[in-house]
Motif scaffolding. Structure first.
Motif, short mmCIF file in Angstrom:
data_model
loop_
_atom_site.label_atom_id
_atom_site.label_comp_id
_atom_site.label_asym_id
_atom_site.label_seq_id
_atom_site.Cartn_x
_atom_site.Cartn_y
_atom_site.Cartn_z
N ARG A 87 28.00 -45.14 -24.12
CA ARG A 87 28.24 -43.92 -24.90
C ARG A 87 28.26 -44.21 -26.40
N VAL A 109 24.98 -39.27 -16.45
CA VAL A 109 25.34 -38.56 -15.22
C VAL A 109 24.69 -39.20 -14.00
N ASN A 110 23.42 -39.53 -14.11
CA ASN A 110 22.64 -39.96 -12.95
C ASN A 110 22.68 -41.45 -12.67
N TYR A 168 16.13 -37.01 -16.51
CA TYR A 168 17.38 -37.53 -15.97
C TYR A 168 18.36 -37.72 -17.13
N ASP A 169 19.63 -37.83 -16.78
CA ASP A 169 20.69 -38.02 -17.76
C ASP A 169 21.37 -39.35 -17.44
N PRO A 207 17.22 -42.12 -24.32
CA PRO A 207 17.90 -40.82 -24.24
C PRO A 207 18.06 -40.14 -25.60
N THR A 255 12.36 -35.12 -23.58
CA THR A 255 12.86 -34.87 -22.23
C THR A 255 12.60 -36.09 -21.38
#
Length: 328
Positions: free
Chosen positions: A310, A118-119, A114-115, A106, A111
């Motif tokens: 995170r 979030v996903n 997807y995140d 990420p 790109t």
């Protein structure tokens, strides 16, 4: 076919709507009632696959259903991770998430489609493997302080090997350069095997790697360990300090391996899967097999794993930005 009167259609649709939540609750309560697929976003045989298969067997014993490992390798783990994201959120497809797929990719890919924040829903950080920085035995540096002094005295002369651009070892190397203020030349390889071979042969002077693959060469005296990552020193190398001990906190992270599920997976299923994972890690046969991989067992709660993801993602973003790494 005759059409129902409006009043009866309303009654039927109302009954259907009333039964949908009950049906969903029943499915959650009965989970798992059939085999579960665990997607591993790397090829068979690597560290992620080995750890996944050990945990899959532990989960089978705890849940009473087979947990089938499905290797979806390619593109640095992004193909398999995308498959986890797109799976039905019913608890019957779970996946392995790693430092590469949840933090490095990420941060480095332009790109992904997807995140990960979030996903995917974090379930539990299963285990983490310490990383290690080692040098060729002929390099004239007995410890980290001496090595940094040597590297600063001759900027751009020493090189470090990695498993490839955007790999765990590459990010470690860039974080080391930032933290130590040194200028090492990056030499990317196609996998850690050839990188390890050239470090032993002296074609490159420095190697960043996960501990298990480098440890035998250190123990044989063919490489000299300068630091390992983790909260504590590694029992197999008690005289080698952690990166934190030598003042390199940003390199002091371990390569984690955890369970994730697609977003919208019911909280009740996530909780059941987390509890089963923690119990599986308490099984002696699971513990012993993971410890044999030099892994540190964790088995934490979903919110704790989320915070770790995170934190590591932020850490990787700093290194990626500084090194101007961008993957497509």
């Amino acid at each position: 076919m005759p059409t129902l009167p409006v009043s009866r259609r309303l009654v039927v649709s109302g009954l259907a709507a009333a039964f949908l939540p009950a049906s969903a609750l029943w499915a959650e309560d009965q989970w798992p009632s059939r085999p579960i697929t665990m997607i591993v976003p790397f090829a068979a045989g690597g560290s992620t696959d080995v750890i996944a298969r050990v945990v899959a067997e532990g989960l089978r014993q705890e849940l009473g259903q087979p947990v089938l490992v499905d290797n979806r390798g390619g593109a640095g783990g992004t193909i398999g991770t995308a498959a986890i994201v797109k799976a039905q959120p019913d608890g019957y497809t779970i996946g392995m998430g790693t430092a590469s797929t949840l933090a490095i990719n990420p941060a480095a890919y332009k790109t992904l489609g997807y995140d990960v924040l979030v996903n995917l829903i974090p379930v539990s950080n299963i285990a983490a493997v310490p990383n290690i920085m080692s040098i060729n035995a002929d390099v004239k540096a007995a410890d980290m302080k001496a090595f940094i002094a040597l590297a600063k005295a001759e900027p751009g002369r020493l090189s470090y090997a990695s498993a490839g651009i955007g790999s765990v070892s590459h990010l470690m190397g860039e974080q080391f350069k930032l933290g130590s203020g040194t200028d090492l030349v990056h030499v990317p390889y196609r996998g850690i095997g050839p990188a390890l071979n050239d470090a032993v042969a002296g074609q490159v002077q420095v190697l960043f790697d996960n501990l298990p693959s480098t440890l035998p060469m250190v123990q044989a005296g063919k490489l000299r360990a300068l630091a390992v990552s983790g909260p504590d020193r590694v029992p197999a190398l008690p005289d080698v300090p952690t990166f934190a001990e030598v003042g390199l906190d940003d390199v002091n992270w371990m390569a984690f391996f955890g369970l994730v599920v697609p977003e919208k997976t019911p909280p009740a299923i996530v909780a059941k899967l987390n509890a089963a994972t923690v119990k599986a890690l308490a099984r002696e046969e699971v513990r012993s097999r993971l410890i044999a991989q030099q892994a540190v067992l964790i088995g934490n709660a979903p919110q704790e794993f989320a915070a770790e993801i995170r934190r590591d993602l932020d850490r990787m973003k700093r290194a990626v930005t500084a090194a101007k790494i961008e993957l497509n």
